[in-house]
Design a protein around this motif. Structure first.
Motif, short mmCIF file in Angstrom:
data_model
loop_
_atom_site.label_atom_id
_atom_site.label_comp_id
_atom_site.label_asym_id
_atom_site.label_seq_id
_atom_site.Cartn_x
_atom_site.Cartn_y
_atom_site.Cartn_z
N MET B 13 0.84 -1.21 0.00
CA MET B 13 0.00 0.00 0.00
C MET B 13 0.88 1.26 0.00
O MET B 13 0.58 2.24 -0.67
N ILE B 14 1.97 1.21 0.75
CA ILE B 14 2.85 2.37 0.84
C ILE B 14 3.67 2.53 -0.45
O ILE B 14 3.75 3.61 -1.02
N ASP B 15 4.24 1.40 -0.92
CA ASP B 15 5.17 1.48 -2.05
C ASP B 15 4.47 1.72 -3.39
O ASP B 15 4.96 2.46 -4.23
N LEU B 19 0.00 5.18 -0.48
CA LEU B 19 -0.54 5.41 0.86
C LEU B 19 0.46 6.27 1.64
O LEU B 19 1.65 5.97 1.68
N VAL B 250 -6.22 2.83 6.96
CA VAL B 250 -5.52 4.08 6.65
C VAL B 250 -5.61 5.03 7.85
O VAL B 250 -4.63 5.67 8.24
#
Lengths: 89, 452
Positions: B13-15, B19, B250
């Motif tokens: 989700m971050i990469d 996110l 989130v």
């Protein structure tokens, strides 16, 4: 304080030795290891206790980043809290 | 121990899905900086802001590193400057904007909000001076954001303020003509403005807030869109549940970061803003979430319903994840900052009328919309009046951040760069609103405001 080390990249000899060696020299205790091969990529997750590491968290992150460069893999460390927050009530 | 799939999902989700924590915003009260003499008051403002937020950027950097989550923006909001500057005796408040700008540069933050006035019922002398100063203040500074609240559900709509803001927006655009009217990207006209909004350009530190406070805005349209891929063809009940789960995760992350920042800075935690804020980057778009629900393009019939569901599910999912929810909380639809919106506006499928309808069911209002440079001030004022009416009657925050781009016509493009993105110039109604706006006065509060 507990942290998660994530190692991802093409499989090769000596990955665990390299990463665990770096952690041992830094005074980091490994509490648990899970590993698998996903779509030809070696993926390893280590749960660690970093209270034995003397210095700022960023120092440890740099150390593992260098370790990743030597292996040609992605090696990162994050505090366990972020995963707990997202996946546990 | 956490599952390998859970850890990889978070990092994915971050990469790959953008996110992030969109902003950690420190609210700072400047009420103790008021005093006689503009130079002295401006010095006090600079000193207090730089002293209070001294560690903000460094601490956010440490948190980013430790949790592995990007904190995109570090920002500061301050007490509405109209209140702080009123007793200084100055006629032109640009000096205070310059002071804030210097402080922002010293702190290494990209925006500082609070060059603001609350005039929903009428103007004090300081309010009027602040509004008169806005075009020069925004044109002469880089990082200062201004906002003016012209209406509330309780007070009705101050139509004199609406008219003045139409003129102010035009003047701000003219003074920054070479940059496409960039000053207007830093100016928000609100109805029902909130006191704890962490997002720019509309952030200010309300008078009911503590001395210092940390407010956090989360984001993650890419993560929501990705989650919805697994629900293709499923009924809307499933769509709603899927969004709720993602919003919960989130927001939990936002709460964690807010708690850490508050602890390390020694500043009380205020709120987490349950927001979906897009950026112009591919895959970080609110429009693409609506399209994932089955619309060929944002702006197609069904868009308002899709956005209503999205906004509702984001709140329902997020509210349990944070101890204190506030700010604007909902999906943002800034046209220039969202690749899907830009595309739809350029193709003509997304019109200003449809955007207005969308603002009835989402977080804020007509946001980052470029219109032709020859749009009259009265038309801008009338657009503000329409948005204010939507906010006042529906008891929600609405806002207008509109750029009448000097010298530009329908079909041209204005490029603001960075997170502010690129705005295709879209048409406004050809009808005239001058006689309507010239009336002035106050539109009374609606019956729905009498709730005691």
């Amino acid at each position: 304080m507990r942290a998660i080390v994530t190692v991802i990249g093409r499989d090769r000899v000596g990955i665990i030795a390299e990463v665990s060696g770096a952690l041992a020299r830094a005074g980091v205790n490994i509490l648990d290891i899970t590993q698998t091969v996903l779509q030809e990529y070696f993926t390893m997750i280590m749960l660690t206790d970093i209270s034995g590491f003397e210095g700022a968290f960023s120092g440890l992150a740099d150390l593992l980043g260098e370790c990743g460069e030597r292996l040609g893999m992605s090696v990162r460390i994050q505090r366990e809290d972020i995963f707990e927050a997202m996946h546990r009530l | 121990m956490l599952g390998i799939d859970e850890i990889l999902e978070t990092n994915e989700m971050i990469d790959r899905q953008h996110l992030d924590i969109r902003t950690v915003t420190m609210g700072i009260s400047l009420r103790d900086c008021a005093g006689s003499g503009a130079t002295e008051a401006a010095r006090r403002i600079y000193d207090k802001v730089t002293r209070s937020a001294e560690k903000l950027v460094r601490v956010c950097g440490e948190i980013e590193r430790e949790f592995g989550i990007p904190i995109v923006n570090k920002r500061v909001s301050v007490t509405p400057i109209a209140i702080v500057a009123e007793s200084s005796g100055a006629e032109d408040y640009t000096v205070f904007a310059e002071s804030l700008d210097r402080a922002a540069r010293e702190l290494g933050i990209d925006f500082i909000g609070g060059f603001s006035a609350l005039v929903h019922k009428g103007f004090t002398a300081g309010d009027a001076r602040l509004i008169d100063s806005i075009p020069r203040a925004l044109a002469g500074t880089e990082r200062v954001c201004a906002s003016v609240n012209v209406a509330t559900t309780r007070a009705g709509i101050n139509m004199d303020a609406v008219r003045r803001m139409g003129e102010t927006v035009k003047r701000a655009a003219e003074l920054t003509a070479p940059s496409g009217g960039f000053a207007c990207a830093k100016l928000v006209v609100f109805a029902n403005a909130v006191e704890d909004n962490p997002f720019m350009a509309g952030a200010f530190h309300g008078t009911g807030e503590p001395e210092l406070v940390i407010n956090v805005g989360v984001s993650g349209p890419g993560a929501v869109k990705n989650a919805l891929r697994s629900a293709r063809g499923a009924p809307f009940d499933v769509v709603s549940e899927t969004i709720k789960k993602t919003a919960f995760r989130v927001t939990r992350m936002g709460q964690l970061v807010a708690r850490e920042a508050s602890l390390r800075l020694g500043v009380p935690f205020g709120i987490v803003d349950l927001s979906l804020a897009p950026t112009p980057a591919a895959g970080d778009s609110v429009a693409e979430i609506l399209e994932e629900m089955g619309l060929s393009s944002v702006g197609a019939h069904g868009t308002t319903a899709a956005l209503a569901l999205l906004n509702d599910a984001v709140k329902k999912g997020g509210v349990m994840a944070s101890g204190h929810v506030g700010g604007l909380s909902g999906a943002f639809i800034p046209v220039s900052e969202d690749a899907g919106m830009i595309k739809a506006a350029r193709s003509g499928v997304l019109t200003i009328e449809k955007l207005e309808a969308m603002t009835c069911v989402c977080s804020v209002g007509l946001d980052m919309i470029a219109v032709p440079g020859d749009t009259p001030a009265e038309t801008i004022a009338a657009i503000i009046a329409d948005e204010a009416a939507i906010g006042v009657v529906n008891n929600k925050t609405t806002a207008v951040r509109i750029i009448p781009a000097p010298g530009k016509r329908v079909g041209d493009t204005v490029d603001f760069g960075g997170l502010l993105g690129t705005a295709p110039v879209i048409p406004v109604s050809g009808g005239e609103s001058g006689t309507f706006i010239a009336r002035g006065g106050r539109m009374p509060a609606p019956l729905g405001s009498l709730r005691n």
